[in-house]
Write a protein that holds these residues in place. Structure first.
Motif, PDB file in Angstrom:
ATOM      1  N   ALA A 191      -2.297  10.024  11.347  1.00 60.75           N
ATOM      2  CA  ALA A 191      -1.945   9.749   9.942  1.00 60.75           C
ATOM      3  C   ALA A 191      -3.032  10.124   8.933  1.00 60.75           C
ATOM      4  O   ALA A 191      -2.744  10.229   7.737  1.00 60.75           O
ATOM      5  CB  ALA A 191      -1.612   8.268   9.788  1.00 60.75           C
ATOM      6  N   GLY A 192      -4.258  10.320   9.381  1.00 61.09           N
ATOM      7  CA  GLY A 192      -5.340  10.625   8.448  1.00 61.09           C
ATOM      8  C   GLY A 192      -5.708   9.425   7.599  1.00 61.09           C
ATOM      9  O   GLY A 192      -5.204   8.320   7.809  1.00 61.09           O
ATOM     10  N   SER A 193      -6.594   9.644   6.626  1.00 60.51           N
ATOM     11  CA  SER A 193      -6.977   8.597   5.661  1.00 60.51           C
ATOM     12  C   SER A 193      -7.456   7.315   6.317  1.00 60.51           C
ATOM     13  O   SER A 193      -7.092   6.205   5.894  1.00 60.51           O
ATOM     14  CB  SER A 193      -5.795   8.269   4.736  1.00 60.51           C
ATOM     15  OG  SER A 193      -5.416   9.423   4.055  1.00 60.51           O
ATOM     16  N   ALA A 251       1.739   7.432   7.404  1.00 66.71           N
ATOM     17  CA  ALA A 251       0.701   6.871   6.534  1.00 66.71           C
ATOM     18  C   ALA A 251       0.130   5.623   7.210  1.00 66.71           C
ATOM     19  O   ALA A 251       0.869   4.851   7.825  1.00 66.71           O
ATOM     20  CB  ALA A 251       1.275   6.509   5.172  1.00 66.71           C
ATOM     21  N   VAL A 252      -1.181   5.445   7.094  1.00 70.33           N
ATOM     22  CA  VAL A 252      -1.802   4.262   7.703  1.00 70.33           C
ATOM     23  C   VAL A 252      -1.440   3.019   6.896  1.00 70.33           C
ATOM     24  O   VAL A 252      -1.348   3.069   5.669  1.00 70.33           O
ATOM     25  CB  VAL A 252      -3.344   4.369   7.786  1.00 70.33           C
ATOM     26  CG1 VAL A 252      -3.743   5.441   8.779  1.00 70.33           C
ATOM     27  CG2 VAL A 252      -3.960   4.606   6.429  1.00 70.33           C
ATOM     28  N   ARG A 283      -9.709   8.824  -1.009  1.00 68.59           N
ATOM     29  CA  ARG A 283      -8.426   8.332  -0.504  1.00 68.59           C
ATOM     30  C   ARG A 283      -7.819   7.382  -1.526  1.00 68.59           C
ATOM     31  O   ARG A 283      -8.532   6.764  -2.311  1.00 68.59           O
ATOM     32  CB  ARG A 283      -8.632   7.573   0.815  1.00 68.59           C
ATOM     33  CG  ARG A 283      -8.947   8.471   1.978  1.00 68.59           C
ATOM     34  CD  ARG A 283      -9.253   7.638   3.204  1.00 68.59           C
ATOM     35  NE  ARG A 283     -10.369   6.739   2.941  1.00 68.59           N
ATOM     36  CZ  ARG A 283     -10.511   5.548   3.507  1.00 68.59           C
ATOM     37  NH1 ARG A 283      -9.599   5.101   4.349  1.00 68.59           N
ATOM     38  NH2 ARG A 283     -11.560   4.802   3.233  1.00 68.59           N
ATOM     39  N   SER A 311      -7.485  13.812  -0.693  1.00 74.11           N
ATOM     40  CA  SER A 311      -7.299  13.121   0.575  1.00 74.11           C
ATOM     41  C   SER A 311      -5.884  12.530   0.632  1.00 74.11           C
ATOM     42  O   SER A 311      -4.982  13.020  -0.030  1.00 74.11           O
ATOM     43  CB  SER A 311      -8.388  12.052   0.703  1.00 74.11           C
ATOM     44  OG  SER A 311      -8.273  11.388   1.940  1.00 74.11           O
ATOM     45  N   GLY A 312      -5.711  11.462   1.409  1.00 79.08           N
ATOM     46  CA  GLY A 312      -4.386  10.875   1.598  1.00 79.08           C
ATOM     47  C   GLY A 312      -4.275   9.500   0.989  1.00 79.08           C
ATOM     48  O   GLY A 312      -5.169   9.048   0.269  1.00 79.08           O
ATOM     49  N   SER A 313      -3.153   8.842   1.263  1.00 76.03           N
ATOM     50  CA  SER A 313      -2.876   7.506   0.746  1.00 76.03           C
ATOM     51  C   SER A 313      -2.571   6.553   1.890  1.00 76.03           C
ATOM     52  O   SER A 313      -2.022   6.961   2.903  1.00 76.03           O
ATOM     53  CB  SER A 313      -1.642   7.527  -0.166  1.00 76.03           C
ATOM     54  OG  SER A 313      -1.863   8.330  -1.283  1.00 76.03           O
TER      55      SER A 313
END
Lengths: 273, 273
Positions: B162-164, B36-37, A213, A234-236
């Motif tokens: 949001a994932g991550s 997004a987190v 991430r 992955s994500g941000s």
């Protein structure tokens, strides 16, 4: 041609340093064997000063030690490394420089006052990042990404052997060239920073792929390394995206197979699919 | 009955604190929206002393602050918390105790000598872990695990939104009851530690599920919390497995759907599948 041939650095699967066999039971109670990645402390010294103890899988300790110092702004281009002494038995690495570094000097003064210089150091890193002027020369074709991801996927890795480890891959054009892994994704990136520093390379022409991430810390490290495009499987976090926009870093997330999401473009991506 | 009903604590998806909408482009350049987190600093004070700045998604700051101190052995059962002051604007949380804690006293003495007490603190934590006597009373049927994982999967979460982000879920019998999430898996576990401390609960009857990898630090936190069974969706490092064997913690990895791997059994698992 075999994708492996392009690598300058890649995972060493023959080493018994990085993984160990373990026994487990499946949900039915049947015994089976698998590999687990090592996680061992590496205590880093800059000259006579103990800096930090990192938890690492144990390969490329020289690149990790140097890269950590570079990404913490404790080692700069002006410093001349005279020796890197790694002692596997006591798990320490000592980076020796010709002269005392600015950081050591700063820390010495700081300790006299308030006991811990970490605040100052982080401030310095943020200043360095805010002042960063990322090169705009590198462009990346959307059609290049999937084939490169496939080459990386086809590369034998500690992840394939044992799982539970993050990878960072520095790529040039359509070739992955530096592939590092570690239990912490920051360590894997620091190893790449260490290689770039020791070989006096600029990151401008390269882009980074990581399995991990992207948090603020990863973006800060990438920008301070001069990397202009970061691709994550992955994500941000939202702060990572904000920092990318502020510094002009191209940020790509969820890169799997033929798909990916561009969170911050910066006109570096050529959409040719 | 709806699995949600069992939760004492669960992710709050209505809060605008934890996620923010962002725009992205897909691989073809089409614009789309996602969440997004958040990742924001939370600076933790114990009475008048600044302890650490944690990067957190921002929910349950009181549980995170208290849990961090408890898991760092900076706050013990003997300490009496008189106030928890959270200031969202300046992102600080102050935990106030009736009397100065042992840790503050230790730190004060330590700072006079060598400038940073972190070494001592880690030593203390390891001592606490080595001395830990985990309860052997809790048994877990292999057939219980898949249904519990399904209940957790069916719970609306920041991960789904949001994932991550990593999740930790404390479970009792076949029920998930405390579900915390954070950008760092340690924070999610610290939030559970905070809840247990503030409600004076023992962890003996509970088992933990986490989405994150199990490193030595996660095992150390779990053991010092008195948790006896840890189930991870991911894997463990070799040192985490060694620590589990040394302390008598039951370790389960790769728990997905109906499958899982028991790395360290300790006779707590009943194989009834």
């Amino acid at each position: 041609m075999n994708a492996q041939d392009d690598y300058i650095i890649k995972p060493d699967l023959d080493s018994d340093v990085t993984t160990r066999p373990v026994k487990a039971r499946d949900q039915f109670g049947n015994v089976l064997s698998l590999n687990a990645v090592q996680e061992r402390p590496l205590t880093l010294f800059l000259n006579s000063r103990e800096i930090v103890t990192l938890m690492s899988v144990g390969d490329y300790p020289d690149l990790l030690g140097v890269g950590y110092l570079v990404n913490q702004n404790m080692l700069t281009k002006d410093d001349v490394i005279t020796a890197i002494d790694y002692d596997e038995e006591i798990q320490t690495i000592v980076i020796r420089t010709e002269h005392e570094t600015d950081y050591e000097d700063k820390l010495k003064r700081k300790v006299l006052t308030s006991g811990c210089a970490m605040g100052t150091i982080f401030g310095d890193i943020m200043d360095k990042v805010e002042e960063a002027h990322l090169s705009t020369s590198l462009k990346l074709r959307a059609s290049t990404i999937a084939p490169v991801l496939q080459k990386i996927k086809d590369t034998p890795s500690l992840y394939q052997k044992a799982g539970s480890i993050h990878g960072c891959v520095l790529c040039q054009e359509d070739k992955p060239i530096l592939y590092t892994e570690d239990v912490g994704r920051h360590n894997a990136l620091d190893k790449i920073a260490g290689y770039l520093y020791l070989n006096n390379l600029q990151a401008d022409d390269y882009y980074l792929y990581t399995t991990g991430r992207l948090t603020s810390e990863m973006v800060i490290k990438a920008v301070s390394m001069g990397i202009t495009i970061v691709i994550s499987r992955s994500g941000s976090t939202h702060w990572a995206i904000e920092l990318a926009q502020k510094t002009g870093l191209t940020l790509i997330n969820r890169a799997r197979g033929k798909r990916f999401l561009v969170l911050n473009d910066q006109d570096r991506i050529i959409y040719d699919l």
